[in-house]
Design an enzyme around this catalytic site. Sequence first.
Site, PDB file in Angstrom:
ATOM      1  N   ARG A  59      -7.157 -15.261 -15.020  1.00 53.78           N
ATOM      2  CA  ARG A  59      -5.985 -15.720 -14.260  1.00 53.78           C
ATOM      3  C   ARG A  59      -4.796 -15.891 -15.210  1.00 53.78           C
ATOM      4  O   ARG A  59      -3.642 -15.716 -14.832  1.00 53.78           O
ATOM      5  CB  ARG A  59      -6.259 -17.023 -13.509  1.00 53.78           C
ATOM      6  N   TYR A 112      16.499  -7.330  -1.513  1.00 50.06           N
ATOM      7  CA  TYR A 112      15.282  -6.884  -0.816  1.00 50.06           C
ATOM      8  C   TYR A 112      14.919  -7.913   0.271  1.00 50.06           C
ATOM      9  O   TYR A 112      15.085  -9.118   0.064  1.00 50.06           O
ATOM     10  CB  TYR A 112      14.166  -6.760  -1.858  1.00 50.06           C
ATOM     11  N   ASP A 184      16.748  -7.501 -10.306  1.00 53.72           N
ATOM     12  CA  ASP A 184      15.656  -6.681  -9.760  1.00 53.72           C
ATOM     13  C   ASP A 184      16.007  -5.227 -10.049  1.00 53.72           C
ATOM     14  O   ASP A 184      16.946  -4.674  -9.489  1.00 53.72           O
ATOM     15  CB  ASP A 184      15.526  -6.954  -8.251  1.00 53.72           C
ATOM     16  N   LYS A 209       6.254   0.318  -6.779  1.00 49.85           N
ATOM     17  CA  LYS A 209       7.111   1.440  -6.417  1.00 49.85           C
ATOM     18  C   LYS A 209       7.079   2.521  -7.513  1.00 49.85           C
ATOM     19  O   LYS A 209       6.050   3.102  -7.747  1.00 49.85           O
ATOM     20  CB  LYS A 209       8.529   0.921  -6.136  1.00 49.85           C
TER      21      LYS A 209
HETATM   22  C1  PLP Z   1       9.223  -3.424  -2.707  1.00 44.40           C
HETATM   23  C2  PLP Z   1      10.270  -4.208  -3.378  1.00 44.40           C
HETATM   24  C3  PLP Z   1      10.053  -5.541  -3.741  1.00 44.40           C
HETATM   25  C4  PLP Z   1       8.759  -6.252  -3.416  1.00 44.40           C
HETATM   26  O1  PLP Z   1       7.674  -5.720  -4.089  1.00 44.40           O
HETATM   27  P1  PLP Z   1       6.152  -5.827  -3.567  1.00 44.40           P
HETATM   28  O2  PLP Z   1       5.378  -5.208  -4.654  1.00 44.40           O
HETATM   29  O3  PLP Z   1       6.092  -5.100  -2.253  1.00 44.40           O
HETATM   30  O4  PLP Z   1       5.870  -7.281  -3.372  1.00 44.40           O
HETATM   31  C5  PLP Z   1      11.060  -6.203  -4.398  1.00 44.40           C
HETATM   32  N1  PLP Z   1      12.240  -5.619  -4.675  1.00 44.40           N
HETATM   33  C6  PLP Z   1      12.496  -4.344  -4.332  1.00 44.40           C
HETATM   34  C7  PLP Z   1      13.814  -3.750  -4.651  1.00 44.40           C
HETATM   35  C8  PLP Z   1      11.523  -3.598  -3.671  1.00 44.40           C
HETATM   36  O5  PLP Z   1      11.787  -2.325  -3.323  1.00 44.40           O
END
Ligand code: PLP
Length: 393
Positions: A59, A112, A184, A209
């Site tokens: 963890r 997001y 982000d 992604k």
């Molecule tokens: C998909 C996404 C997230 C969230 O990510 P998860 O892995 O689905 O929790 C956050 N920011 C952006 C820009 C995203 O495309």
Amino acid sequence: MDLSKSKKGTAAVWGGEGDLNTKGAVTSPIVNSVAFSYHDLDEWHHVATGKANGFIYSRNTNPTVAVLEEKIRILENAEAATAFATGMAAISNTLFTFLTAGKRVVSIKDTYGGTSKIFLDFLPHYDVGVTLCDTSDHDQLEEEIAKGCDLVYLETPTNPTLKVVDVQRLSEAAKKVNAIVVVDNTFATPINQNPLQLGADLVIHSATKFLCGHSDAMGGLIAGNKPLLQKIFNFREINGASLQADPAYMIARGMKTLELRIERQNTSALKIAEYLKGHAKVKHVFYPGLETHNGHDIAKKQMRGFGGIISFALDGNYDMVKKFLTALKLVHLAASLGSVSSLAGPPHTTSHVELTEEQRKQLGIPESLIRYSVGIENADDLLQDLEEALAKL
Ligand SMILES: *Cc1c(COP(=O)(O)O)cnc(C)c1O
């Protein structure tokens, strides 16, 4: 070799590899062990108290996860990095680490969907002040930051209309009030953009992604300086949103081809955006690589490539969107993005379905908008697929 001085593609392949004692294996193993044993109790104690390197319990830290953390640390030129079960875990842990009662965050309206929900539905209950500015209005953002805040949260390019936020300019504004800047970087990836180099303090990825790149594992990553990362790590250790070894391996494996994929996706997306822009049935194309895009100048300044996501509005209504999307053959009609296969969907019924018509209008999301995540297929085939689907309208 000092990988911090090597090119991104090299660091993505070699970063974190070879540190484990694996009898010469050329890929790092998946260590699915919950705990790590010690013959020497003193050594165990030293690891537990941070005096020696090692692993105790997964963890907290795990050897396979550490390989992935090292890759993103090098690719984002950071001092430290830590991994999470999902991108949202990385984002929520960061926000809840730094935003305690009485603090204030300034962000943009186009974050997001999940992030936006934290700002609107959760943080206010913890007595955190939240101000969301118009994403393209840098003057308003600077004004709100100058009023005093603890954290500035940015995302660029944004989902789904690819608005571009000037990280350097807003980081300078944040420094004046001692606010932490979080970016982000999911849409850009470290191949196209490095927020820490532009003055940000922390960079976040949904590794689900582009980093993973194959739509088969979920994860989140944060990189930045050691003191900030230590605070986030302390929270994550107890919060428990840790990444498992299996998905960590999948993501690290995907990252070895990150540069190849992103270069391909950058090139194909620009070609497709230019094609769509000249098409009579397309009303508007959003892509930061187009000179006509509102954020093109900032994008050119802070990005090395413009990414694999395009959105475009058809000259018609939602019925036309349905007809068009179901006529496409080389896309999955699905959520998510950044995969080897192209993906498409209407934000109107997917990522932004929970908003009212009025809120979508405010964000500039028409009902005829389509988000198209360009895969690594040959661009000629993707163009032909788009052409045939548009011809049916
Ligand atoms: C998909 C996404 C997230 C969230 O990510 P998860 O892995 O689905 O929790 C956050 N920011 C952006 C820009 C995203 O495309």
